[in-house]
Motif scaffolding. Sequence first.
Motif, short mmCIF file in Angstrom:
data_model
loop_
_atom_site.label_atom_id
_atom_site.label_comp_id
_atom_site.label_asym_id
_atom_site.label_seq_id
_atom_site.Cartn_x
_atom_site.Cartn_y
_atom_site.Cartn_z
N ALA A 227 0.86 -1.19 0.00
CA ALA A 227 0.00 0.00 0.00
C ALA A 227 0.89 1.23 0.00
N TYR A 228 0.53 2.20 -0.82
CA TYR A 228 1.36 3.41 -0.89
C TYR A 228 0.97 4.34 0.25
N ILE A 229 1.94 4.63 1.10
CA ILE A 229 1.74 5.56 2.21
C ILE A 229 2.81 6.64 2.10
N PRO A 230 2.43 7.86 1.74
CA PRO A 230 3.43 8.93 1.66
C PRO A 230 4.14 9.09 3.00
N ALA A 231 5.45 9.05 2.98
CA ALA A 231 6.18 9.10 4.24
C ALA A 231 7.58 9.63 4.01
N ILE A 311 -10.30 -0.82 16.89
CA ILE A 311 -10.55 -0.80 15.45
C ILE A 311 -11.10 0.58 15.07
N ARG A 312 -10.46 1.22 14.12
CA ARG A 312 -10.92 2.50 13.58
C ARG A 312 -11.60 2.22 12.24
N TRP A 313 -12.92 2.08 12.29
CA TRP A 313 -13.66 1.90 11.05
C TRP A 313 -13.79 3.23 10.31
N LEU A 314 -14.09 3.14 9.03
CA LEU A 314 -14.25 4.33 8.18
C LEU A 314 -13.03 5.24 8.29
N SER A 315 -11.85 4.63 8.21
CA SER A 315 -10.60 5.40 8.28
C SER A 315 -9.60 4.81 7.31
N THR A 316 -8.68 5.66 6.85
CA THR A 316 -7.59 5.20 6.01
C THR A 316 -6.32 5.95 6.40
N ILE A 317 -5.17 5.34 6.12
CA ILE A 317 -3.90 6.01 6.39
C ILE A 317 -3.55 6.87 5.19
N SER A 318 -3.43 8.15 5.41
CA SER A 318 -3.11 9.04 4.28
C SER A 318 -1.64 9.42 4.24
N ALA A 319 -0.96 9.34 5.39
CA ALA A 319 0.46 9.70 5.41
C ALA A 319 1.06 9.21 6.73
N ALA A 320 2.38 9.21 6.75
CA ALA A 320 3.11 8.86 7.96
C ALA A 320 4.21 9.89 8.16
N ALA A 321 4.39 10.29 9.41
CA ALA A 321 5.42 11.30 9.68
C ALA A 321 5.95 11.10 11.09
N GLY A 322 7.27 10.95 11.19
CA GLY A 322 7.87 10.76 12.50
C GLY A 322 7.37 9.49 13.15
N GLU A 323 6.95 9.59 14.40
CA GLU A 323 6.42 8.44 15.12
C GLU A 323 4.90 8.50 15.15
N ALA A 324 4.30 8.83 14.03
CA ALA A 324 2.84 8.95 13.95
C ALA A 324 2.38 8.70 12.53
N GLU A 345 -6.84 13.15 11.45
CA GLU A 345 -6.37 13.08 12.83
C GLU A 345 -5.03 12.36 12.84
N THR A 346 -4.25 12.59 13.88
CA THR A 346 -2.93 11.99 14.00
C THR A 346 -2.98 10.90 15.06
N LEU A 347 -2.29 9.78 14.77
CA LEU A 347 -2.27 8.64 15.67
C LEU A 347 -0.82 8.20 15.87
N ALA A 348 -0.40 8.12 17.13
CA ALA A 348 0.97 7.69 17.42
C ALA A 348 1.17 6.24 17.01
N ALA A 349 2.36 5.94 16.45
CA ALA A 349 2.63 4.57 15.99
C ALA A 349 4.12 4.32 15.95
N ASP A 350 4.53 3.18 16.52
CA ASP A 350 5.92 2.75 16.41
C ASP A 350 6.14 1.93 15.14
N SER A 351 5.09 1.24 14.68
CA SER A 351 5.19 0.45 13.46
C SER A 351 3.82 0.35 12.82
#
Length: 541
Positions: A227-231, A311-324, A345-351
Motif C-alpha cells: 500500500a502506498y503511504i506517503p512518508a 478498530i478504527r472503522w471508516l478510516s484510512t492512512i493518508s500519510a506517515a510522519a515521525g512516530e505517527a 487526525e494523528t495517531l501515534a505509531a511505532d510500526s
Amino acid sequence: MTAERRRLPFAVTLATGTSLANHTGAWRTERPVYRNLRAPCGDACPAEEDVQGWLYRAEEGEYEAAWRLLMAENPFPAIMGRVCYHPCETACNRGQVDEAVGINAVERFLGDRAIKQGWTMPVEAAPTGRRVLVVGAGPAGLAAAYHLRLLGHEVTVADAAERPGGMMRYGIPAYRLPRDVLDAEIDRVARMGVTFELGHPVTDLDAEREAYDAVFLAIGAQIGKRAYIPAGESPRLLDALAVLRSVAEDEPVRLGRRVVVYGGGNTAMDAARTARRLGATEAVVVYRRTRERMPAHESEVAEALDEGVQIRWLSTISAAAGEAIVLERMELDDTGFPRPTGQFETLAADSVVLAVGQDVDRTLIAALPETDGAVAVDEAFMTATPGVFAGGDMVPSERTCTVAVGHGKRAARRIHAWLTGIQPASGPKPPIADIERLNTWYYTEAPHQMRPRLETARRIGTFDEVVGGLDAETALFEARRCMSCGNCFECDNCYGMCPDNAIVKLGPGKGFAIDLDYCKGCGICAAECPAGAIAMIEEET
C-alpha cells in the motif's frame, strides 16, 4: 334398513378385528414415499463433507465410524475444527428453532480423538503406477496428496519451506491452531506413503514435470500486497504475512508498543492479536469501511476486541510522519464505496503492519493464462497445459483453508479421472431439505454447547490455544441436536402413527417400507415425520 342397503356403504362391509383383514390400499389417490434430501449443512460445506452422515454416527457414540466417514472427504478434521468458519452452521436448519448445531465443535472433537487414539487411514486401492507431483504443502496441496494416495497413486509434495503446512503453519497463529495438532494430521498423510521434498523450491515446472504423469499446483497466496503511504521519516512499515511467519519460526519480531495494522481481513485480526501477545500496549486496526462490510469473520473481530485491539472503522492512512500516522475519515457512498471526507487526525505509531491482501507468486506459472489475478482453470481444475492442474488460492475463489481442502479433493478426483479414464460418478442432486419441509414441533429447545475459552486476561503474553474443545459428553449432546433434515433417522413415528399398520420395519439401519396393500394414502406418516423424509405423491391410475 334392508340387507341390500347394508352392503353398499364401506363402513358396514369391513371385517371386524385387526385392520390387516381389510385391504384398504384400493382407496388410495396418493402414496407415501421415503426420500433422501440434501441436508443444507453438507450443501454449504466447501469440503463437501457428509455432515449429517457423520453426525448420525457420532450421536450413536460410534466416534471412529464418524471420523472415517468424515475423513472420506476431509483429511484434517482436527485442523478444520479449529480454523474453519463453519458455513455449515450458518445453513443449519436448527438455527431457526433455537441455535445451529455446533458442527465445527463435534468435528474438532472427532479429530482430536483420532489423534489421541492413533487412528490411521489405510491405502486400500491397488497401485496405479502413476506419479503425481504436488507443488505446495498447504491445505490444498496436502488434501490433493491425501486423496490421490487413497486412489493408489504415488505422490510427491514439494515445498520451498522447511516444514509442511503452508499458510496453516506460517499464516495462522498458534493460539488458533496449535502446532502439535497441525503436525499430527500432516504426519498421518506422510505415513500413508506420501513423499515430502521440503526446502525444495520448484523453479522450472517443465523440467520437474518430466518425471511425473500429472502436476497439481497449490502454491498459495503468500505475497503481501503493498500500500502506498506517503512518508518521509516514518514508523517501521512491515508486512503482516512476514510478521506472522517470523513468529511461527520463533524469530524475534520488534513491533514497538504502539502498533497500527492497516486492513480489514482475518490476516489483519491475526496480526493485531499477535502484536498484543508480543507486548504492544496499543494495537489499532485501521479499516476504510464499516464493521458490517469488514471481510474478517465476525468471531475473529469479536475476539480481537475482547483482547483489547482497537478498530478504527471508516478510516484510512493518508500519510506517515515521525512516530505517527495521519488518518483520514471516510464515508460510504450510495454504492458502499468509501470516499474521503477531508477530516484528519494523528495517531501515534511505532510500526505499521500492512494487511491489505495477498497475491500468488507467478514466477513459476508466468506462462499460464490468468483471470482476475489468478490462474485460469476449467471445471476439472486443469490449466491450459494438459496434465497441469491448480487449486486453492491460485484459482479464483474464496481464500480459506476449507475451500482449499475442497479444491484439493475435487482436483485429486479429476486428476485420477484424467490419468485412468475413469470418470467420477455424477447425476442430478436431490433438493435441499429446507426448514419448510420439516416438522419442527417435534424438536424441543436445546441450545448448543459452548466451547470453553481461555480467560481474556490470560491470553495476552501467551500463544496458548484460546478456544477449547468439547468433551465426550458435550460432543454427544451436540451431535444429538441434529434434526436429520430430509432423511429418515428411524424415529418410528411413521410406524407408530399409521392407522392401517402399513409401515414395515426392515431392521436397524435399514429403514422402513410401505405395504401398499394396506396403505390408503391418508398422509399421516408424512405429516408426522419430524425430518420431512416422507413425501406424498399422486397415485398412478
